[in-house]
Design an enzyme around this catalytic site. Structure first.
Site, mmCIF file in Angstrom:
data_model
loop_
_atom_site.group_PDB
_atom_site.id
_atom_site.type_symbol
_atom_site.label_atom_id
_atom_site.label_comp_id
_atom_site.label_asym_id
_atom_site.label_seq_id
_atom_site.Cartn_x
_atom_site.Cartn_y
_atom_site.Cartn_z
ATOM 1 N N ASP A 1 0.822 -1.205 0.000
ATOM 2 C CA ASP A 1 0.000 0.000 0.000
ATOM 3 C C ASP A 1 0.860 1.261 0.000
ATOM 4 O OD1 ASP A 1 -2.341 1.479 0.080
ATOM 5 O OD2 ASP A 1 -2.519 1.391 2.267
ATOM 6 N N ASP B 1 -11.727 -4.143 -5.522
ATOM 7 C CA ASP B 1 -12.105 -2.730 -5.448
ATOM 8 C C ASP B 1 -11.261 -1.873 -6.394
ATOM 9 O OD1 ASP B 1 -14.035 -3.245 -3.530
ATOM 10 O OD2 ASP B 1 -12.722 -2.776 -1.838
ATOM 11 N N ASN B 2 -9.986 -2.227 -6.571
ATOM 12 C CA ASN B 2 -9.108 -1.476 -7.475
ATOM 13 C C ASN B 2 -9.635 -1.468 -8.900
ATOM 14 O OD1 ASN B 2 -6.047 -2.676 -5.887
ATOM 15 N ND2 ASN B 2 -7.314 -0.888 -5.394
#
Length: 255
Positions: free
Chosen positions: A35, A82-83
């Site tokens: 991240d 989700d990306n």
């Protein structure tokens, strides 16, 4: 001059930490939530693409560090479900960078490559890259590298239950019979990571302290280490600190 001295000091500190590590208490399976690529790029004055490229380049460093330990499995969360909802102008180059990273891992020759995630949500080009990587590097010796692409923890559990029900139905069992005999091991046997040990240690970079759906089922007894550094800036000393922190914990498994 200050930066040079700082780098030397960090290297010396890393050697000191490494020298005091209890390797016998080290993790065998590490999960990593990569991240902070975009925030690293913004802080560095670069573009989003440059951030993702820097993040992809860092993977080789991490696996090299793991190769110096007794780690046997590394799961890298490269792209979540989700990306896939990101704007096309960001998603298209991101997918290209992820595909390039997977090819590099497969062609390196040091690691096994295994995809974990939902193939049906990915573009055909990405699916082809993953299939080719597994064909090339799926059975060689070395650390097993799970590339979590098109991955979501809830989706994995949903897919596992769906797969289990389909198999039991094919075996002629009724829904009631399945419900009466169902165990947690039955569901584990249908996860993307079936047959693999659960992660001992989960590392998340960028300072965020949440799992965001990463390996929800498998991480029930995992230890977590949250690092402030953005993923492209993750250093060997950060990795060693995570191992040191893990070795110092007493894992109780609910006992």
């Amino acid at each position: 001059m200050k930066n040079t001295l700082r780098r030397v000091a960090v290297r010396l500190y890393a050697r000191r930490v490494e020298g005091h590590l209890d390797t016998a208490r080290g993790p065998k399976h590490i999960g990593v939530i990569l991240d902070g690529n975009r925030r690293w790029a913004k802080a560095s004055g670069g573009t989003t693409r440059e951030g993702h490229e820097a993040g992809a380049a860092k993977i080789r460093d991490l696996l090299g560090w793991c190769s110096e330990t007794d780690v046997e499995v590394v799961t890298l969360w490269l792209l979540s479900t989700d990306n896939l909802n990101r704007p096309e102008e960001e998603l298209t180059p991101l997918l290209s960078i992820v595909e390039g990273a997977v090819r590099d891992l497969a062609e390196d020759g040091r690691w096994r490559v295994n995809h974990v995630g939902a193939l049906d949500v990915l573009p055909e080009r990405t699916r082809r890259v993953l299939r080719e990587a597994e064909e090339l590097a799926g059975k060689r010796p070395g650390i097993l590298v799970n590339v979590a692409i098109g991955y979501g923890g809830r989706q994995e559990i949903t897919d596992a239950v769906r797969s289990l029900l389909a198999k039991r139905a094919a075996d002629g069992q009724s829904l009631q019979e399945v419900a009466e005999s169902l165990t947690t091991s039955d569901i584990s046997d249908h996860l993307y990571t079936r047959g693999q040990p659960d992660p001992d240690l989960v590392i998340r970079t960028s300072g965020e302290q949440r799992l965001s759906g990463f390996m929800l089922w498998q991480s029930a007894h995992s230890e977590y280490y949250f690092c402030e550094a953005y993923w492209p800036a993750f250093r060997k000393v950060d990795f060693l600190r995570a191992l040191r922190d893990y070795a110092a914990r007493h894992r109780r498994y609910g006992v």
